[in-house]
Design an enzyme around this catalytic site. Structure first.
Site, short mmCIF file in Angstrom:
data_model
loop_
_atom_site.label_atom_id
_atom_site.label_comp_id
_atom_site.label_asym_id
_atom_site.label_seq_id
_atom_site.Cartn_x
_atom_site.Cartn_y
_atom_site.Cartn_z
N ASP A 87 11.44 15.61 -8.62
CA ASP A 87 12.20 15.18 -7.44
C ASP A 87 11.51 14.01 -6.70
O ASP A 87 11.29 14.09 -5.48
CB ASP A 87 12.34 16.36 -6.45
CG ASP A 87 12.84 17.63 -7.10
OD1 ASP A 87 13.71 17.54 -7.98
OD2 ASP A 87 12.36 18.71 -6.72
N GLU A 112 23.57 18.11 -5.41
CA GLU A 112 22.30 18.08 -4.67
C GLU A 112 21.66 16.71 -4.86
O GLU A 112 22.27 15.79 -5.41
CB GLU A 112 21.36 19.19 -5.16
CG GLU A 112 20.95 19.04 -6.62
CD GLU A 112 20.17 20.23 -7.17
OE1 GLU A 112 19.99 21.23 -6.47
OE2 GLU A 112 19.75 20.15 -8.35
#
Ligand code: FUB
Length: 343
Positions: free
Chosen positions: A32, A242
């Site tokens: 991420d 997301e």
């Protein structure tokens, strides 16, 4: 694949796809990546993946991370340095578990680390921690940001100095359980389960000058098709799941995100940081591992995509490695789709 328990990688090293780029670090697992240039140097704010032994499920319980390490590079082709633990869950008074995808911002002469975590009642909220250095150590505020919920904060500072936080994630990220500003613990485990209605929207809130709170109401970020209609819940190839990110290119706002269970990073463009945004296409095709999560940043006049995959761990979806590759904007403002493996 529809389940986060699946690990779509072959056991055979010979048959493994050949990646276009290598992990930036290999001594720990990282994911991420939110990249920024502060004071001429590149800083990457990733999740720190670990094997905690929690069983895989569709809620992402196996993403059981406990601290953050910040990576830095003097140049895009240089070495990547791990600057050690910048924030540990034991030092976040309100957090219970699962330190997921973070981001960072610079303002007021300080650095702010934004991060999602489940609170002690297992509800995801977004916290903030402050430091005088981009690599920390960061000191967490006593409580989560008021009015925050769900996961994956991405903080974008516009050319006029205003900062906005984009956030949210469905399924394990719990966004589908927030309606009318309240959390429904008995709500759906996946999405709204309304295929013919507009998909659940990511959220945006302007940050106040302190960078520790929202300046106004949380708004929905609308993602439209070419006809100006909101993407529907059934459109799993395009709808938001997301991993929000925002970048500005030639005066246009580019909102990019993951489609989760279909594994794309997509983008949509608009004329305001609040949207609406019109779907334009795919930034990054699916990677090895279930999740796809990225950031897009300009470094010395070139644009780069920071992303992750699970090749180094042999396909373990919760053990990922951050990578970087160049990203190209075409003359018409579209983005050239990146294929992460040599075909
Ligand atoms: O790293 C944990 C979660 O996986 C992130 O918050 C999501 O975006 C997905 O990458």
């Amino acid at each position: 694949p529809d389940s986060q328990a699946e690990t779509p990688v072959t056991d055979s090293v010979e048959q493994r796809p050949k990646p276009i780029s290598e992990p930036l670090v290999t001594h720990i697992y990282t994911a991420d990546p939110s990249a920024h240039v502060f004071d001429g140097k590149i800083y990457i704010y990733p999740s720190h993946d670990i094997e905690s032994g929690v069983k895989e499920d569709d809620l992402g319980s196996h993403f059981d991370m406990k601290d953050y390490h910040i990576l830095s590079m003097d140049s895009i082709t240089g070495e990547t340095k791990d600057n050690g633990v910048a924030l540990d869950i034991k030092d976040i008074p309100w957090a219970g578990k699962q330190l997921w995808a973070p981001d960072a911002a610079f303002a007021n002469g300080k650095y702010y680390l934004y991060f999602p975590a489940k609170d002690k009642s297992d509800v995801f909220k977004i916290g903030v921690a402050v430091s005088t250095s981009p690599i920390g150590p960061f000191k967490a505020e006593a409580k989560p940001i008021e009015g925050s919920y769900s996961i994956d904060p991405a903080v974008f500072t516009d050319t006029d100095g205003s900062s906005y936080m984009y956030f949210g994630g469905i399924w394990g990220g719990q966004l589908q359980r927030w309606t009318a500003g309240k959390y429904d613990a008995n709500g759906s485990k996946t999405d709204a389960q309304k295929d013919e209605e507009p998909a659940i929207s990511p959220r945006v809130a302007k940050l106040n000058k302190s960078m520790l709170g929202f300046a106004g109401a949380v708004k929905e970020v609308k993602i439209l098709d070419k006809e100006g209609k909101e993407l529907l819940g059934k459109n799993h190839d395009r709808r938001f799941f997301e991993a929000s990110w925002m970048h500005k290119y030639n005066g246009k706002y580019y909102f990019s995100y993951s489609t989760g269970d279909t594994h794309f990073i997509c983008y949509a463009t608009g004329d305001s940081p609040y949207g609406p945004f019109t779907y334009r296409g795919v930034v990054l095709n699916p990677v090895i591992g279930w999740t796809n999560h990225h950031s897009i940043v300009e470094i010395k006049g070139k644009w780069y995509l920071f992303y992750h995959d699970s090749i180094l761990s042999g396909g373990k979806t919760h053990l990922r490695s951050v990578k970087v590759t160049e990203l190209i904007h075409n003359a018409d403002g579209s983005i050239v789709t990146i294929e992460p493996y040599v075909k």
